[in-house]
Enzyme design. Structure first.
Site, mmCIF file in Angstrom:
data_model
loop_
_atom_site.group_PDB
_atom_site.id
_atom_site.type_symbol
_atom_site.label_atom_id
_atom_site.label_comp_id
_atom_site.label_asym_id
_atom_site.label_seq_id
_atom_site.Cartn_x
_atom_site.Cartn_y
_atom_site.Cartn_z
ATOM 1 N N HIS A 37 -18.622 75.858 -22.237
ATOM 2 C CA HIS A 37 -17.754 75.803 -21.059
ATOM 3 C C HIS A 37 -18.522 76.199 -19.793
ATOM 4 C CE1 HIS A 37 -13.799 76.290 -18.978
ATOM 5 N NE2 HIS A 37 -14.490 77.194 -18.280
ATOM 6 N N GLU A 38 -19.148 77.359 -19.850
ATOM 7 C CA GLU A 38 -19.864 77.840 -18.664
ATOM 8 C C GLU A 38 -21.084 76.963 -18.370
ATOM 9 O OE1 GLU A 38 -18.220 79.780 -16.942
ATOM 10 O OE2 GLU A 38 -16.840 80.585 -18.452
ATOM 11 N N HIS A 46 -19.931 74.219 -16.145
ATOM 12 C CA HIS A 46 -19.892 74.657 -14.739
ATOM 13 C C HIS A 46 -21.301 74.674 -14.149
ATOM 14 C CE1 HIS A 46 -15.719 75.776 -14.280
ATOM 15 N NE2 HIS A 46 -15.736 76.617 -15.289
ATOM 16 N N GLU A 102 -13.696 72.707 -13.062
ATOM 17 C CA GLU A 102 -13.151 72.928 -14.394
ATOM 18 C C GLU A 102 -13.170 71.635 -15.216
ATOM 19 O OE1 GLU A 102 -12.667 75.943 -15.196
ATOM 20 O OE2 GLU A 102 -11.514 75.875 -17.075
#
Lengths: 507, 507
Positions: free
Chosen positions: A270-271, A274, A300
């Site tokens: 997820h990160e 980003h 996101e």
């Protein structure tokens, strides 16, 4: 691609000033990163003061008469071609400076100090699951939010002003409409899955998985999907986050539960999503307000795409599961299909960041309801634990046993970030819209992904989204990429297809 | 102790301004710490810009007409009691602002650019041991130093102005006199030890000592002597350093050679000494120019005391050696006395940072002689390699085989730091003066130290030195603590007693 047609002297002068402002802001980001990852506890005593000073200097510079003159001159010098970087730079600087000028310097400094205190209180309150310990700070954070909305001004709803901090141009009523549609079309799926909950088990990802092994494997996945470690690093923190100083230094954090494999694996992906966005912004945008993501919602969309659409797909684990089994021999006798079920098990649960793709948005809708309710004066923060329990029970059929697993779970409000939560769900919707678009446009995409070649997808994202940074307003960017506005349709379709198959449902 | 008698409105206004300036400087320190410890390589592309912006903002604020007005008002408001914190704060702010204002911005910018080039040239020159490659940059650095001295102004010697960057009020002629005395009284010891060099071997600290074990044991020692980890932490870096943001957050770094035990153990104690000084400055001085060590010399007295007088003593290792042996079983058959010799072996050598307590100051005196000689026009930088070889042979009986191990070994000149070196030796002398004073004043000190209780010594240092931060000019502080000026006597006595016994010499 990006281009600067009118890089005249006014543009250059504005850019130099924006560079300076960016340096102050990015310095503050470095201090924040340090505070979350490595700072000894004692440092809290003064770190807030340093941050407040940086914030005050940045604010003073952005809102000075001199900067206003530079912006006006640059706007006059630039034409009106929205594809011209010089036009976009002046427009974005104007947007930021105009909003910032509405906030008095004393307000900004006071809020920065209060945030540091609130953060400390939140950490303590969550540790002891003592909501009362956080309540005064929480009330002050919402009070600051309300005052901020008043300063910024709004037409329809004070919340519009706060949304504007994260999602330039988004309206509360649009969010409410999208959420209503999303809710109506997802609830039947939640109900249908609940009736067949026993078809999927996550037992195999519960057990013992050493921290070191989890971190090492997650880092491998991050590198595999394209996170550039020459310009990044992974640390541990209480709440995972990605933070960019410039595109040359974009860091992520993760966390590990040794008895549960999912959080570290998917939190890291997820990160990384980003971070790859920030690492992909145009070189020319470094140290300018264009040198970051278009909005939190678009941000996101990238994190959720890599975490979920890629990272929780069957094709992704066809490639990686054998290697995971090597690292964790306890999985040796677990089939790929069982593992795939375990990382996608739908289970109405308490913690937002651990929620599955189907129920995740319900967590967001609860927070959106509370935030708008408080701003409208319909809800009292003191009642939040009760409201939280009631709504969790009502929506997902679960009740937090304590506030640490309820309304104290998120960092956001302790940092004064009201209006932030909806961007998570907007990101979910956009992740499916963008991925569907990539599938249409990129020949052989799925075959490449099946082979574990993610560069094709990343290159498309870079060209269509990352490269442009904050050049286009988010709604314009979405329209440029997908041809239409943000909508729930593609995400709902994605959920039904994926989870319908996993749970053997007929739609 | 410290007190503020005249905390009137002018004092408060000045303090608020100094807080702001401190925040900018401390933020830059955090960015520097990050750059040396954790920053990914890519970050170099933009980190320098952030630091330059912070430095420019801090300098502009310190030298602004408004700040000058605040200083003048605070000086007028305060009396002239040197024990009054308000008097000291205004005086120190005046000293800093006056000096900063004397350097034109164009000079500072030009020098910063030249330093970057000089640093690059030095790295290349040292790598290839090619002094000629560094000479033009070295000449420019000394030229900038000379011009800086002219801008700052001086009575006796241009070097006085440069010393003032590190040692407020110190005179070149005083340093020269102290060094002459030190040299005369230490040379006989060097000669005597040379005649019995084989009485001590350091073989037992050469071998294999794992990085993790070295780090863990060094951290235990740091905690034992009093470094507060609640307000500090240890990281790895290429060159060890201590850095303070405020007294609430003072960090150190260390380095490890797995084939040599001394650098990590004693480097960590050394940096802990610096850090404990900063951690002990008065709470009221936080975020002001009083909230750090009095001078580099006084700072070095603290690091050298904990590293050498405590950390390389026999009584220290009577307490810790059994535990060290537990961690490194390879030492099981080595006696305490042999180990004590190994960590104190005197060996005239080429590299300053590896020098023992007896020969270290000779390295400093050589650099002082060169710096002052060049500024006086008596020495030519082009002749430095030759001078270096002659003086090393003359003083320590060793000759560098190349310039990398000679006049190219230190980073300081490539960063324009002329006038810095003497503070290392001043620190050595002060460490012995302060320790001798503590022995006179603190009943039962040695017995407590023998028991491994270092808090008694630390408490004395805190009360007499640390607490006062930068309140007193260093010479005044030394006089307050020891009753006299800085002098070589106690250090020479310490050396003769310790090394006379170790090498079985009769004085």
């Amino acid at each position: 691609m990006s281009q600067t047609k009118t890089a005249g002297p006014a543009h250059q002068a504005l850019r130099a000033r924006l560079n300076e402002i960016a340096d102050l802001n990015l310095s503050a980001s470095i201090l924040s990163w340090d505070m979350e990852t490595h700072m000894p506890k004692g440092g809290y005593a003064t770190r807030g003061e340093h941050l407040a000073t940086l914030s005050r200097h940045s604010h003073a510079l952005l809102t000075s008469a001199e900067t206003r003159g530079l912006i006006d001159a640059a706007r006059a010098e630039a034409g009106d071609d929205p594809d011209d970087d010089a036009v976009a730079l002046a427009a974005v600087a104007d947007y930021d400076a105009t909003r910032a000028a509405k906030l008095p310097g004393s307000f900004v400094a006071e809020r920065a100090r209060a945030q540091t205190r609130a953060h400390t209180d939140w950490i303590e309150a969550r540790k002891t699951s003592n909501f009362k310990h956080f309540l005064p700070a929480l009330e002050s954070m919402f009070d600051f939010a309300r005052r901020q909305a008043d300063y910024l001004g709004y037409d329809d709803h004070p919340y519009d002003a706060l949304l504007g901090n994260y999602e330039r141009g988004m309206k509360t009523r649009d969010v409410a409409a999208i959420f209503a549609d999303l809710r109506a079309r997802t609830l039947p799926l939640v109900r249908a899955i609940a009736a067949h909950a026993d078809r999927v088990s996550d037992a195999c990802v519960r057990g013992h998985f050493s921290q070191a092994d989890q971190l090492a494997f997650s880092a491998r996945l991050a590198a595999a999907v394209g996170y550039d470690f020459e310009r990044g690093r992974i640390d541990l923190s209480a709440h995972p986050f990605a933070i960019n100083f410039t595109r040359h230094d974009v860091r992520i954090t993760t966390r590990v539960y040794e008895d549960f494999l999912n959080p570290c694996l998917f939190g890291t992906l997820h990160e990384s999503g980003h971070a790859m966005y920030e690492q992909g912004t145009a070189l020319e945008y470094v140290r300018t307000p264009l040198g970051r993501g278009a909005s939190l919602g678009v941000h996101e969309s990238q994190s959720r795409m890599w975490e979920n659409i890629v990272g929780r797909s069957l094709w992704f684990w066809k490639r990686w599961y054998p290697e995971l089994q090597q690292v964790f021999p306890g999985l040796a006798t677990t089939s790929l299909e069982t593992f795939y079920g375990a990382i996608n098990k739908v289970s109405p649960s308490l913690i937002r960041v651990e929620a599955d793709e189907v129920t995740y948005n319900f967590h967001i809708m609860l927070r959106f309801e509370i935030e708008t309710g408080v701003l409208e004066g319909k809800l009292k923060l003191a009642d939040m634990p009760e409201i939280w329990r009631a709504r969790m029970q009502d929506g997902l059929g679960v009740t937090p046993p304590d506030d640490a697993q309820g309304c104290l779970q998120d960092i956001h409000w302790s940092s004064g970030m009201v209006g932030y939560f909806p961007t998570y769900s907007l990101g979910n919707l956009l992740s499916a819209q963008f991925f569907a678009q990539a599938q249409q446009e990129v020949p052989g995409l799925q075959a490449a992904l099946d082979r574990g070649e993610y560069g094709v997808l990343l290159a498309w994202l870079r060209e269509r989204i990352h490269h442009h940074g904050r050049k286009y307003p988010p709604a314009d960017l979405v329209r440029r990429v997908t041809g239409g506005p943000i909508s729930a349709g593609p995400y709902v379709d994605y959920l039904w297809a994926k989870f319908g198959a996993l749970y053997g449902l007929s739609q």
